[in-house]
Design a protein around this motif. Structure first.
Motif, PDB file in Angstrom:
ATOM      1  N   GLY A 154     -31.069  50.048 -31.630  1.00 28.87           N
ATOM      2  CA  GLY A 154     -30.834  50.674 -30.339  1.00 28.87           C
ATOM      3  C   GLY A 154     -30.014  49.740 -29.472  1.00 28.87           C
ATOM      4  O   GLY A 154     -30.205  48.525 -29.498  1.00 28.87           O
ATOM      5  N   GLU A 155     -29.079  50.275 -28.722  1.00 26.18           N
ATOM      6  CA  GLU A 155     -28.227  49.443 -27.879  1.00 26.18           C
ATOM      7  C   GLU A 155     -29.030  48.805 -26.751  1.00 26.18           C
ATOM      8  O   GLU A 155     -29.960  49.413 -26.209  1.00 26.18           O
ATOM      9  CB  GLU A 155     -27.081  50.276 -27.296  1.00 26.18           C
ATOM     10  CG  GLU A 155     -26.057  50.722 -28.337  1.00 26.18           C
ATOM     11  CD  GLU A 155     -24.903  51.465 -27.704  1.00 26.18           C
ATOM     12  OE1 GLU A 155     -25.039  51.905 -26.546  1.00 26.18           O
ATOM     13  OE2 GLU A 155     -23.857  51.600 -28.369  1.00 26.18           O
ATOM     14  N   GLY A 156     -28.657  47.574 -26.404  1.00 31.74           N
ATOM     15  CA  GLY A 156     -29.353  46.873 -25.337  1.00 31.74           C
ATOM     16  C   GLY A 156     -30.804  46.616 -25.696  1.00 31.74           C
ATOM     17  O   GLY A 156     -31.112  46.105 -26.768  1.00 31.74           O
ATOM     18  N   THR A 157     -31.688  46.994 -24.787  1.00 27.23           N
ATOM     19  CA  THR A 157     -33.130  46.787 -25.012  1.00 27.23           C
ATOM     20  C   THR A 157     -33.808  48.025 -25.557  1.00 27.23           C
ATOM     21  O   THR A 157     -35.035  48.074 -25.636  1.00 27.23           O
ATOM     22  CB  THR A 157     -33.814  46.371 -23.692  1.00 27.23           C
ATOM     23  OG1 THR A 157     -33.618  47.400 -22.706  1.00 27.23           O
ATOM     24  CG2 THR A 157     -33.249  45.053 -23.186  1.00 27.23           C
ATOM     25  N   TYR A 158     -33.016  49.040 -25.926  1.00 28.55           N
ATOM     26  CA  TYR A 158     -33.611  50.281 -26.413  1.00 28.55           C
ATOM     27  C   TYR A 158     -34.159  50.112 -27.833  1.00 28.55           C
ATOM     28  O   TYR A 158     -33.621  49.351 -28.634  1.00 28.55           O
ATOM     29  CB  TYR A 158     -32.588  51.427 -26.371  1.00 28.55           C
ATOM     30  CG  TYR A 158     -32.279  51.897 -24.968  1.00 28.55           C
ATOM     31  CD1 TYR A 158     -33.006  52.914 -24.382  1.00 28.55           C
ATOM     32  CD2 TYR A 158     -31.257  51.289 -24.234  1.00 28.55           C
ATOM     33  CE1 TYR A 158     -32.721  53.348 -23.094  1.00 28.55           C
ATOM     34  CE2 TYR A 158     -30.966  51.706 -22.937  1.00 28.55           C
ATOM     35  CZ  TYR A 158     -31.704  52.732 -22.375  1.00 28.55           C
ATOM     36  OH  TYR A 158     -31.432  53.142 -21.101  1.00 28.55           O
ATOM     37  N   GLU A 159     -35.203  50.856 -28.092  1.00 28.18           N
ATOM     38  CA  GLU A 159     -35.905  50.741 -29.378  1.00 28.18           C
ATOM     39  C   GLU A 159     -35.051  51.278 -30.527  1.00 28.18           C
ATOM     40  O   GLU A 159     -34.364  52.298 -30.389  1.00 28.18           O
ATOM     41  CB  GLU A 159     -37.230  51.511 -29.315  1.00 28.18           C
ATOM     42  CG  GLU A 159     -38.072  51.408 -30.575  1.00 28.18           C
ATOM     43  CD  GLU A 159     -39.364  52.190 -30.469  1.00 28.18           C
ATOM     44  OE1 GLU A 159     -40.116  52.213 -31.448  1.00 28.18           O
ATOM     45  OE2 GLU A 159     -39.611  52.780 -29.397  1.00 28.18           O
ATOM     46  N   ASN A 179     -25.088  60.083 -25.466  1.00 31.18           N
ATOM     47  CA  ASN A 179     -25.119  58.632 -25.675  1.00 31.18           C
ATOM     48  C   ASN A 179     -26.195  58.207 -26.672  1.00 31.18           C
ATOM     49  O   ASN A 179     -26.458  57.011 -26.821  1.00 31.18           O
ATOM     50  CB  ASN A 179     -25.344  57.915 -24.337  1.00 31.18           C
ATOM     51  CG  ASN A 179     -24.179  58.104 -23.388  1.00 31.18           C
ATOM     52  OD1 ASN A 179     -23.029  58.151 -23.816  1.00 31.18           O
ATOM     53  ND2 ASN A 179     -24.472  58.233 -22.100  1.00 31.18           N
ATOM     54  N   TYR A 180     -26.795  59.172 -27.306  1.00 33.25           N
ATOM     55  CA  TYR A 180     -27.874  58.896 -28.257  1.00 33.25           C
ATOM     56  C   TYR A 180     -27.532  59.472 -29.625  1.00 33.25           C
ATOM     57  O   TYR A 180     -26.581  60.244 -29.781  1.00 33.25           O
ATOM     58  CB  TYR A 180     -29.195  59.507 -27.761  1.00 33.25           C
ATOM     59  CG  TYR A 180     -29.750  58.861 -26.529  1.00 33.25           C
ATOM     60  CD1 TYR A 180     -30.744  57.884 -26.609  1.00 33.25           C
ATOM     61  CD2 TYR A 180     -29.281  59.224 -25.264  1.00 33.25           C
ATOM     62  CE1 TYR A 180     -31.259  57.289 -25.471  1.00 33.25           C
ATOM     63  CE2 TYR A 180     -29.791  58.635 -24.110  1.00 33.25           C
ATOM     64  CZ  TYR A 180     -30.780  57.663 -24.228  1.00 33.25           C
ATOM     65  OH  TYR A 180     -31.289  57.074 -23.109  1.00 33.25           O
TER      66      TYR A 180
END
Length: 263
Positions: free
Chosen positions: A160-165, A182-183
């Motif tokens: 996941g981008e950034g801090t996303y799971e 965006n997903y």
């Protein structure tokens, strides 16, 4: 406590090897400790009769494998500590029946005063089992840990981008991925059941990271291992994947998809 997960190796070929190792271990144990009147045997008789106890132990182990597979499937491919306890209790019971049969009809056939079942069980069989089973339990635990580590090492990761799971899973469990703004929506199998998870990432990034996947459309990637058949709908080509997932195929990718899927 008994509902705690226990490391488990479900592969039949590995359990066959365990059964073989168990037979050898029982033979060596009896040859060295000489219980069950085996001290009266000479070298040739030991080689003739003692392997029967090893075969009995291996047979007791193998007899429970169908139940083991049933419990593993029923628990959605999870093995609990209570499953392991049941396995060893049944193996101990089957082993007692088989070893008692060997003692009466091979070791002391026709004897006037053979050991009673109570004495045989409490003074001979259970002490032997107390020595043999811990080795087997450690071996099964180690095999389970190795199997689970091997599976974990084989997993792919959809970050996941950034801090996303993100999501870690076996490649064979991944069915398809759909772009959703965006997903991306990941369709995958979890213990045979279809699951979906949204992850903040781009389809192009996943395509680059996992080259085993095939693009069928600007918004779709599929795992070719789950392809079942082509389906035409209103003149448009679609793919049918596992779990009845329908994936569209755009004209841009239709010829490539047909070639890669062997059509």
């Amino acid at each position: 406590m008994l509902k705690k997960l226990f490391p488990f190796d479900p592969l039949l070929k590995h359990h066959l090897l365990v059964a073989l190792g168990l037979a050898v271990w029982i033979f060596l144990f009896l040859a060295l400790t000489e219980p069950l009147d085996t001290n009266e045997f000479d070298g040739t008789e030991k080689l003739l009769y003692l392997p029967l106890y090893g075969i009995a132990g291996a047979t007791a182990y193998l007899l429970i494998l169908p139940l083991q597979n049933f419990l593993y499937s029923k628990n959605e491919h999870q093995w609990m500590l209570w499953n392991e306890v049941v396995f060893f209790l049944l193996m101990t019971l089957f082993g007692l029946v088989l070893s008692r049969f060997i003692y009466l009809y091979v070791i002391v056939p026709g004897a006037q005063n053979p050991y009673t079942l109570y004495y045989f069980t409490t003074s001979l069989y259970l002490p032997a089992i107390a020595t043999i089973l811990p080795i087997l339990a450690i071996g099964r635990w180690a095999a389970g840990r190795y199997f689970e580590k091997k599976l974990e090492d084989q997993k792919i990761e959809i970050e996941g981008e950034g801090t996303y799971e993100g999501l870690r899973l076996q490649l064979n469990d991944l069915v398809s991925i759909k772009a959703d703004d965006n997903y991306i929506e990941v369709s995958f199998l979890n213990n045979g059941k279809l699951k979906k998870q949204l992850i903040r990432n781009k389809l192009s990034s996943v395509e680059t990271c996992i080259p085993d996947l095939l693009r069928t459309h600007r918004s779709y990637l599929i795992n070719p291992n789950h392809f079942q058949q082509f389906k035409m709908d209103s003149g448009k080509l679609n793919l049918v994947l596992s779990s009845e997932i329908i994936i569209p195929v755009s004209k841009t990718y239709s010829e490539t998809i047909k070639e890669q899927l062997g059509i």
